[in-house]
Design a protein around this motif. Structure first.
Motif, short mmCIF file in Angstrom:
data_model
loop_
_atom_site.label_atom_id
_atom_site.label_comp_id
_atom_site.label_asym_id
_atom_site.label_seq_id
_atom_site.Cartn_x
_atom_site.Cartn_y
_atom_site.Cartn_z
N ILE A 66 0.86 -1.18 0.00
CA ILE A 66 0.00 0.00 0.00
C ILE A 66 0.90 1.23 0.00
CG2 ILE A 66 -1.85 1.19 1.21
CD1 ILE A 66 -2.54 -1.60 2.42
N ASP A 67 1.15 1.74 -1.19
CA ASP A 67 2.11 2.83 -1.33
C ASP A 67 1.49 4.20 -1.53
OD1 ASP A 67 1.15 2.11 -3.83
OD2 ASP A 67 3.10 2.23 -4.82
N THR A 68 0.16 4.26 -1.65
CA THR A 68 -0.54 5.54 -1.78
C THR A 68 -1.92 5.42 -1.14
OG1 THR A 68 -1.67 5.01 -3.86
CG2 THR A 68 0.56 5.99 -4.05
N TYR A 150 -14.29 -6.73 8.53
CA TYR A 150 -13.20 -6.13 7.77
C TYR A 150 -13.15 -4.63 8.04
CZ TYR A 150 -10.56 -5.11 3.42
OH TYR A 150 -9.64 -4.71 2.47
N GLU A 151 -11.95 -4.09 8.19
CA GLU A 151 -11.79 -2.66 8.44
C GLU A 151 -11.12 -1.93 7.29
OE1 GLU A 151 -9.74 -2.36 12.19
OE2 GLU A 151 -11.44 -3.22 13.30
N GLY A 152 -10.80 -2.63 6.23
CA GLY A 152 -10.18 -2.00 5.08
C GLY A 152 -8.67 -1.95 5.19
N GLU A 153 -8.05 -1.52 4.12
CA GLU A 153 -6.59 -1.43 4.06
C GLU A 153 -6.17 -0.01 4.43
OE1 GLU A 153 -5.09 -4.36 3.60
OE2 GLU A 153 -7.14 -5.11 3.44
N VAL A 154 -4.97 0.13 4.96
CA VAL A 154 -4.53 1.41 5.50
C VAL A 154 -3.21 1.84 4.86
CG1 VAL A 154 -3.84 2.61 7.61
CG2 VAL A 154 -5.64 0.89 7.70
N TYR A 155 -3.16 3.10 4.46
CA TYR A 155 -1.92 3.69 3.95
C TYR A 155 -1.18 4.30 5.13
CZ TYR A 155 1.07 7.20 1.69
OH TYR A 155 2.13 7.96 1.29
N VAL A 160 6.44 4.15 3.75
CA VAL A 160 6.83 4.24 2.34
C VAL A 160 7.64 5.49 1.98
CG1 VAL A 160 4.93 2.79 1.53
CG2 VAL A 160 4.61 5.26 1.68
N SER A 161 7.71 6.45 2.86
CA SER A 161 8.40 7.70 2.55
C SER A 161 9.70 7.82 3.34
CB SER A 161 7.50 8.90 2.86
OG SER A 161 8.24 10.10 2.76
N SER A 162 10.82 7.80 2.63
CA SER A 162 12.11 7.97 3.32
C SER A 162 12.25 9.39 3.87
CB SER A 162 13.27 7.62 2.39
OG SER A 162 13.23 8.42 1.24
N ASP A 163 11.65 10.39 3.21
CA ASP A 163 11.70 11.76 3.71
C ASP A 163 10.98 11.89 5.06
OD1 ASP A 163 13.13 12.63 1.52
OD2 ASP A 163 11.37 13.36 0.44
N LEU A 164 9.80 11.28 5.15
CA LEU A 164 9.07 11.35 6.41
C LEU A 164 9.79 10.57 7.51
CD1 LEU A 164 5.36 11.03 5.22
CD2 LEU A 164 6.54 13.07 6.06
N LYS A 165 10.36 9.43 7.16
CA LYS A 165 11.13 8.67 8.16
C LYS A 165 12.29 9.48 8.69
CE LYS A 165 10.26 4.18 6.08
NZ LYS A 165 10.86 3.06 5.37
N LYS A 166 12.99 10.19 7.79
CA LYS A 166 14.12 11.02 8.19
C LYS A 166 13.66 12.12 9.15
CE LYS A 166 17.71 14.00 6.33
NZ LYS A 166 18.22 14.68 5.14
N LYS A 167 12.55 12.78 8.82
CA LYS A 167 12.01 13.85 9.67
C LYS A 167 11.60 13.31 11.04
CE LYS A 167 10.59 16.82 5.93
NZ LYS A 167 9.50 17.43 5.18
N LEU A 168 11.00 12.13 11.07
CA LEU A 168 10.62 11.53 12.33
C LEU A 168 11.86 11.18 13.16
CD1 LEU A 168 8.51 10.46 14.29
CD2 LEU A 168 8.65 8.27 13.08
N ASN A 169 12.87 10.63 12.52
CA ASN A 169 14.11 10.30 13.22
C ASN A 169 14.76 11.55 13.81
OD1 ASN A 169 13.89 7.55 12.82
ND2 ASN A 169 15.09 7.58 10.94
N GLU A 170 14.71 12.66 13.07
CA GLU A 170 15.25 13.91 13.59
C GLU A 170 14.47 14.36 14.83
OE1 GLU A 170 15.06 16.60 10.29
OE2 GLU A 170 16.70 15.59 9.23
#
Length: 175
Positions: A66-68, A150-155, A160-170
């Motif tokens: 689930i990439d989007t 069923y509750e559906g699929e979740v994004y 999936v975002s390396s930019d968001l991961k970097k910001k969270l790590n900061e």
């Protein structure tokens, strides 16, 4: 690595039952809300306990997970369609729709897990449901079956975002 979305159902020890289940879904097609057409493909296989499974994979859907948000929406729409078709399927013991749900639990694991699993979308035969404790988290699904709705699929953008991961790590470093 592929992250396949579909329906997996455990059908027990008889290959013929899994074949009937597969036939119920093979080449079923739907037109989705975005106008694309999808067609189901079914295959069967045995797990390490020699029980037969049927895997149903709709075409034209992401194989990268689930990439989007749009992919989550379409997979949820397909999930609902798969569950609707499952209501009239030949017998099976348990089933689940989602990403990478093949062999999500063997029959023995399901029986031994305590408390009994009740993850969203899990469909159990009433016999199996009673055998594992008849959890009140389950509701009627169809004749002879119960489910945890069923509750559906979740994004999840952080997956999936390396930019968001970097910001969270900061942010975490600043603590």
């Amino acid at each position: 690595m592929a992250w396949i979305f579909g329906l997996s159902a455990e059908c027990g020890a008889e290959q013929a039952i899994a074949e009937q289940f597969a036939h119920h879904f093979e080449n079923v097609s739907w037109v989705l809300s975005n106008g694309s057409q999808t067609q189901c493909h079914a295959d069967i296989f045995q797990d390490i306990e020699e029980n037969w499974w049927c895997r149903i994979c709709p075409s034209t859907i992401s194989e990268v997970g689930i990439d989007t948000p749009e992919t989550a929406y379409l997979m949820t729409e397909l999930g609902i369609l798969l569950y609707q078709r499952l209501r009239s399927a030949p017998t099976f013991r348990y089933a689940l729709v989602g990403v990478e749900v093949d062999e999500f639990r063997t029959y023995r694991e399901l029986l031994e897990e305590s408390p009994a699993p009740a993850f969203p979308g899990l469909v159990l035969s009433e016999t199996l449901w009673q055998r594992i404790g008849a959890s009140t988290a389950f509701r009627p699904f169809s004749s002879g079956y119960v489910w945890k709705p069923y509750e559906g699929e979740v994004y999840k953008p952080l997956l999936v975002s390396s930019d968001l991961k970097k910001k969270l790590n900061e942010l975490l470093v600043l603590q």
